[in-house]
Design a protein around this motif. Structure first.
Motif, PDB file in Angstrom:
ATOM      1  N   SER A 141       0.833  -1.212   0.000  1.00 52.22           N
ATOM      2  CA  SER A 141       0.000   0.000   0.000  1.00 52.22           C
ATOM      3  C   SER A 141       0.864   1.258   0.000  1.00 52.22           C
ATOM      4  N   LYS A 144       2.225   1.657  -3.437  1.00 49.22           N
ATOM      5  CA  LYS A 144       1.177   2.172  -4.315  1.00 49.22           C
ATOM      6  C   LYS A 144       1.028   3.677  -4.159  1.00 49.22           C
ATOM      7  N   ASP A 158      -3.144  -2.549  -7.393  1.00 43.51           N
ATOM      8  CA  ASP A 158      -2.360  -3.316  -6.421  1.00 43.51           C
ATOM      9  C   ASP A 158      -1.361  -4.219  -7.135  1.00 43.51           C
TER      10      ASP A 158
END
Length: 483
Positions: A141, A144, A158
């Motif tokens: 995360s 990202k 993802d």
């Protein structure tokens, strides 16, 4: 096949290493469509050439030549035009240099201002890029978020984040051999090692001045020199730390100062069928390095029969993960990662027949970790030593040898001892030629594969093992101390 103590492997014998996935009970009509999985096929694909590639290069050279001719013609036409207009200057011969001087001064000032501005922006950009360098241990995360900040207006999924996290640690592995090693009798003027084949590898550890790369045994088998091509484009020589033919794994070492990232290990025991699986590697060689394919985990704990010495008889079963992510020649040794960018397997093989699609296999990462640690420490995997050569009972069921064994009718499976090494644990315990082993530590043994798996996975050197066997039709038992 012998389970003798690990020692250097005869390259000429094992260069034919192949995995045959064959239905031996099929009739002649189905023989053309039998299940066959062969490392030799992958070896041929990885080491083979392509006439189409050569044709493509020739076509590209022709197009370049045509373009060169066009450019040359344009230059000649331009020169002719200048010659025609040369005498028509008059007043222009005075005015044009003046205008050119003014424009030149303005141009210099503009370039100076632009250069200064670019330098300032470059300093800011460098600082931002340094701060945005991806850490292999970052949560996907976080990766990202960084990618979204650096790529405004682009859709970052993802999967994109997982790939970008793991990809810098995946490399190309080049197997270098001299021509006479590849084709007996053929030599080159230089005598230097040339590329004999290629695969993939994964940088998994940095320790001091060295970084460690895991790949497949069959990728570096027979190599006289190994080169590693990094994602950055750098190429470095690698040393073979150790290999293991039984698990098809190898560990290489390279200088640590060229490594930008290592991969994060996952846990293959936590995987579920249906989870995303992403394969990264160099299918068909260096030209497609860093290629990514996506699929799912199709199966866990698959046992694939393996013919290691190419004699047509399966003498091992590889325990692997099954995936439908595309695995092609050249992907061997590359990474199979999960949706968090963590390594869950090392791509190793596929079912390569025309009637089958989407069945690839990877060595589970938990086994990879166990084997690589031993290869780093010992250069080999230390396994218990018994000291016998074997043959499956089923292979002699219709021969005269079977009649000499005088086995009871209810004995349908087992392993025949074809020879006993002098001074070995088996010899000291009293095993003899033509003994038929049917149980180890109370567990039924039907073939050589089950015997080796029990010996290599359930026992350690120095431990005792109870062997139940038949000798001249009589059941007996003994205890052996393994070395």
């Amino acid at each position: 096949m012998s389970d003798e103590r690990e020692r250097p492997i005869d390259r000429d014998k094992y260069r034919r290493t192949a995995r045959n996935f064959t239905d031996r009970k099929s009739d002649d009509a189905r023989d053309k469509d039998r299940y066959e999985f062969s490392r030799q096929r992958e070896y041929d694909r990885e080491f083979g050439g392509s006439e189409e590639a050569v044709t493509h290069e020739e076509a590209k050279d022709d197009s370049v030549n045509e373009e060169s001719v066009k450019i040359e013609n344009r230059m000649r036409d331009s020169h002719d035009t200048k010659e025609k207009t040369k005498g028509s200057f008059g007043f222009k011969s005075f005015l044009i240099p003046l205008i050119a001087g003014i424009l030149g001064a303005l141009l210099v000032l503009g370039v100076y201002a632009l250069f200064t501005s670019d330098n300032e922006e470059s300093e800011v950009s460098t600082d931002e890029n340094t701060a945005a360098d991806l850490d292999s241990n970052q949560d996907v995360s976080e990766v990202k978020e960084q990618l979204e900040a650096d790529n405004e207006g682009k859709v970052i999924t993802d999967t994109t984040a997982a790939v970008q996290k793991a990809k810098p640690a995946v490399v190309s592995v080049i197997n270098m051999q001299r021509m006479e090693s590849i084709i007996p009798g053929m030599t080159t003027d230089s005598g230097e090692a040339e590329e004999a084949g290629s695969g993939s590898g994964v940088i998994y550890k940095v320790d001091g001045d060295l970084a460690y790369v895991v790949t497949n045994h069959h990728v570096v088998d027979g190599a006289e020199q190994v080169k590693i091509n990094l994602e950055s484009g750098d190429s470095v020589d690698a040393d073979i730390v150790g290999t293991d033919i039984w698990t098809d794994l190898a560990v290489l070492s390279i200088p640590a100062d060229v490594v930008e990232s290592t991969i994060e290990f996952g846990d293959s025991s936590d995987l579920l069928v249906g989870e995303p699986a992403i394969a990264i590697g160099s299918p068909l060689g260096e030209i497609f390095s860093g290629s990514v394919s996506q699929g799912i985990i199709s199966g866990l704990d698959r046992s694939v029969p393996v013919d290691l010495d190419g004699d047509g008889s399966n003498n091992w079963e590889a325990s692997v993960l099954q995936t439908d992510a595309a695995i092609n020649p050249g992907n061997s040794g590359g990474a199979l990662i999960d949706s968090n960018g963590r390594l869950i397997g090392i791509n190793s093989m596929k079912v390569g027949i025309a009637s089958v699609e989407g069945i690839g296999f990877a060595i589970p990462v938990n086994e990879v970790q166990e084997v690589t640690s031993q290869l780093e420490e010992n250069g080999e995997v230390i396994r218990p030593f018994l000291g016998i050569t074997l043959q499956d009972l089923l292979n002699v069921a219709s021969s005269q040898v079977y009649d000499q064994l005088n086995l009871p009718e209810d004995v349908k499976g087992g392993v025949i001892v074809t020879s006993v090494q002098d001074g070995s644990p088996a010899s000291e315990a009293g095993l003899q030629q033509l003994d038929v082993i049917t149980q180890l530590d109370g567990e039924p043994i039907k073939n050589m594969v089950e015997l080796r798996q029990h010996l290599y996975y359930e026992k350690q050197s120095g431990e005792e093992m109870v062997i139940d066997f038949y000798r001249d039709g009589q059941q007996e038992s003994l205890t052996v101390t393994l070395e």
